[in-house]
Write an enzyme that holds these catalytic residues in place. Structure first.
Site, PDB file in Angstrom:
ATOM      1  N   GLN A  72       0.815  -1.211   0.000  1.00  0.00           N
ATOM      2  CA  GLN A  72       0.000   0.000   0.000  1.00  0.00           C
ATOM      3  C   GLN A  72       0.851   1.263   0.000  1.00  0.00           C
ATOM      4  O   GLN A  72       2.057   1.207   0.261  1.00  0.00           O
ATOM      5  CB  GLN A  72      -0.927  -0.007   1.223  1.00  0.00           C
ATOM      6  CG  GLN A  72      -0.194  -0.209   2.534  1.00  0.00           C
ATOM      7  CD  GLN A  72      -0.991  -1.007   3.552  1.00  0.00           C
ATOM      8  OE1 GLN A  72      -2.210  -1.134   3.454  1.00  0.00           O
ATOM      9  NE2 GLN A  72      -0.314  -1.542   4.553  1.00  0.00           N
ATOM     10  N   GLU A 107       0.825  -8.252  11.652  1.00  0.00           N
ATOM     11  CA  GLU A 107       0.601  -7.150  10.695  1.00  0.00           C
ATOM     12  C   GLU A 107       1.238  -7.562   9.357  1.00  0.00           C
ATOM     13  O   GLU A 107       2.361  -8.047   9.333  1.00  0.00           O
ATOM     14  CB  GLU A 107       1.228  -5.869  11.269  1.00  0.00           C
ATOM     15  CG  GLU A 107       1.539  -4.759  10.294  1.00  0.00           C
ATOM     16  CD  GLU A 107       0.333  -4.124   9.619  1.00  0.00           C
ATOM     17  OE1 GLU A 107      -0.549  -3.630  10.309  1.00  0.00           O
ATOM     18  OE2 GLU A 107       0.301  -4.141   8.369  1.00  0.00           O
ATOM     19  N   ASP A 160      -7.790  -5.014  13.811  1.00  0.00           N
ATOM     20  CA  ASP A 160      -7.714  -3.570  13.526  1.00  0.00           C
ATOM     21  C   ASP A 160      -7.214  -3.434  12.094  1.00  0.00           C
ATOM     22  O   ASP A 160      -6.046  -3.155  11.844  1.00  0.00           O
ATOM     23  CB  ASP A 160      -6.742  -2.921  14.515  1.00  0.00           C
ATOM     24  CG  ASP A 160      -6.627  -1.423  14.286  1.00  0.00           C
ATOM     25  OD1 ASP A 160      -7.491  -0.854  13.595  1.00  0.00           O
ATOM     26  OD2 ASP A 160      -5.658  -0.823  14.780  1.00  0.00           O
ATOM     27  N   SER A 161      -8.138  -3.638  11.183  1.00  0.00           N
ATOM     28  CA  SER A 161      -7.722  -3.768   9.782  1.00  0.00           C
ATOM     29  C   SER A 161      -8.091  -2.541   8.969  1.00  0.00           C
ATOM     30  O   SER A 161      -8.903  -1.720   9.379  1.00  0.00           O
ATOM     31  CB  SER A 161      -8.419  -4.979   9.165  1.00  0.00           C
ATOM     32  OG  SER A 161      -9.789  -4.730   9.116  1.00  0.00           O
TER      33      SER A 161
HETATM   34  N1  SAM Z   1      -7.978   1.874  12.462  1.00  0.00           N
HETATM   35  C1  SAM Z   1      -7.608   1.856  11.149  1.00  0.00           C
HETATM   36  C2  SAM Z   1      -8.714   2.166  10.193  1.00  0.00           C
HETATM   37  O1  SAM Z   1      -9.616   1.377   9.989  1.00  0.00           O
HETATM   38  O2  SAM Z   1      -8.712   3.249   9.667  1.00  0.00           O
HETATM   39  C3  SAM Z   1      -6.809   0.660  10.804  1.00  0.00           C
HETATM   40  C4  SAM Z   1      -5.409   0.929  11.253  1.00  0.00           C
HETATM   41  S1  SAM Z   1      -4.146  -0.170  10.973  1.00  0.00           S
HETATM   42  C5  SAM Z   1      -2.942   0.917  10.288  1.00  0.00           C
HETATM   43  C6  SAM Z   1      -4.616  -1.230   9.648  1.00  0.00           C
HETATM   44  C7  SAM Z   1      -3.520  -2.213   9.306  1.00  0.00           C
HETATM   45  O3  SAM Z   1      -4.081  -3.446   8.848  1.00  0.00           O
HETATM   46  C8  SAM Z   1      -2.593  -1.760   8.192  1.00  0.00           C
HETATM   47  O4  SAM Z   1      -1.326  -1.459   8.707  1.00  0.00           O
HETATM   48  C9  SAM Z   1      -2.542  -2.937   7.211  1.00  0.00           C
HETATM   49  O5  SAM Z   1      -1.267  -3.179   6.695  1.00  0.00           O
HETATM   50  C10 SAM Z   1      -3.056  -4.059   8.098  1.00  0.00           C
HETATM   51  N2  SAM Z   1      -3.607  -5.196   7.352  1.00  0.00           N
HETATM   52  C11 SAM Z   1      -4.416  -5.155   6.265  1.00  0.00           C
HETATM   53  N3  SAM Z   1      -4.695  -6.398   5.857  1.00  0.00           N
HETATM   54  C12 SAM Z   1      -4.055  -7.251   6.700  1.00  0.00           C
HETATM   55  C13 SAM Z   1      -3.957  -8.663   6.780  1.00  0.00           C
HETATM   56  N4  SAM Z   1      -4.585  -9.452   5.888  1.00  0.00           N
HETATM   57  N5  SAM Z   1      -3.234  -9.208   7.782  1.00  0.00           N
HETATM   58  C14 SAM Z   1      -2.591  -8.415   8.682  1.00  0.00           C
HETATM   59  N6  SAM Z   1      -2.636  -7.063   8.642  1.00  0.00           N
HETATM   60  C15 SAM Z   1      -3.367  -6.492   7.670  1.00  0.00           C
END
Ligand code: SAM
Length: 278
Positions: free
Chosen positions: A30, A106, A155-156
């Protein structure tokens, strides 16, 4: 010259005035951007979607971490965060000495590195010796840990790109299998205004798979529509009822979470209630 950045999501947007861009990285997964804003502190965007601002991240992170902690019917010892690379949920979980192990899976290590460098107030939890970091896909990770966790917090990002599998039924079934007896999940469940079908879908999966579940709303002004959901689900007890309460210094420190807001977060406007009853 004035600079404004916008999140445009589902046909409309949120625009923030910024002072400077601190980080601009294209990772394998991303586009990672961090800005210093004029009024909201720092702003983290992934693929143009706001993930947090310093101004209101406490609201989301406190609720995502403390609702599952306090609604868990057993005293939780092992927690897992899926996603959450910015470290905000980790920071909040770290406030509970009862937790002996805090794992995070993550997918994008570059989000973690950027957060540690530019958002140290949020990413401070990584130094906690109870924290163990796994870099990989959370959907695959949970399949390897049956019956292990007391709390799993998802928290995705939104269900596009790497976050996609985290909004599927199979993933919710895997989450359930990964819980110890009495365990609980809390998942980012989107906004009933902005993405009602997605919110409805995850609430339906949780309702079909778990004895107690519900959509808790959190006020976060810098998410489009100003509201986002946490879907809580457990086989033991009622997700709406905290089993323990913050005490002492923690009670003073928390700015959003209270037992009253925990119960009240499940009180939804009628149209949202009807959406989730369908
Ligand atoms: N609270 C936030 C929002 O919804 O706006 C989410 C914050 S956090 C930065 C989201 C994280 O989920 C990202 O860093 C992303 O890389 C991670 N992520 C996305 N898909 C994922 C997966 N399949 N497994 C693990 N992490 C994942």
């Amino acid at each position: 010259m004035e600079r404004w950045v916008s999140e445009v999501n589902a046909g409309w947007g949120l625009t923030v005035k910024v002072k400077e861009q601190l980080c601009d990285i294209q990772s394998q997964f991303q586009h990672i951007e961090i800005f210093e804003t004029v009024n909201l502190g720092k702003l983290l965007m992934l693929d143009g979607i706001v993930q947090l601002t310093s101004y209101d991240e406490f609201a989301y992170h406190e609720m995502m971490a403390h609702m599952p902690f306090y609604a868990c019917s057993r005293l939780p010892e092992r927690a897992l965060v899926i996603g959450g690379g910015d470290g905000g949920v980790l920071r909040e979980l770290g406030k509970h000495p009862e937790l002996k192990e805090i794992h995070i899976c993550e997918i994008d290590g570059e989000v973690i590195e950027a957060a540690k460098k530019f958002l140290p107030e949020t990413a401070c939890g990584y130094d906690d010796p109870r924290v163990k970091l796994y870099i990989g896909d959370g959907a695959q990770f949970v399949r390897k840990r049956p019956g292990f966790y007391d709390i799993i917090i998802v928290d995705s990002t939104d269900p596009a790109g790497p976050g996609e599998p985290l909004f599927g039924r199979a993933f919710y079934a895997d989450l359930k299998r990964s819980l110890r007896e009495g365990g609980i999940i809390g998942t980012q469940a989107e906004s009933y205004y902005l993405l009602p079908e997605i919110a409805q879908r995850v609430v339906r999966f949780a309702g079909e798979l778990f004895k107690s579940s519900g959509f808790a709303q959190i006020n976060v002004p810098t998410y489009p529509t100003g509201v986002i959901g946490c879907c809580l689900a457990t086989e033991a007890g009622d997700v709406r009822e905290p089993k323990r309460f913050p005490e002492g210094a923690l009670k003073e420190e928390l700015r959003y979470y209270t037992p009253e807001i925990h119960r009240g977060a499940f009180m939804l406007p009628r149209f949202a209630q009807e959406l989730f009853e369908k």
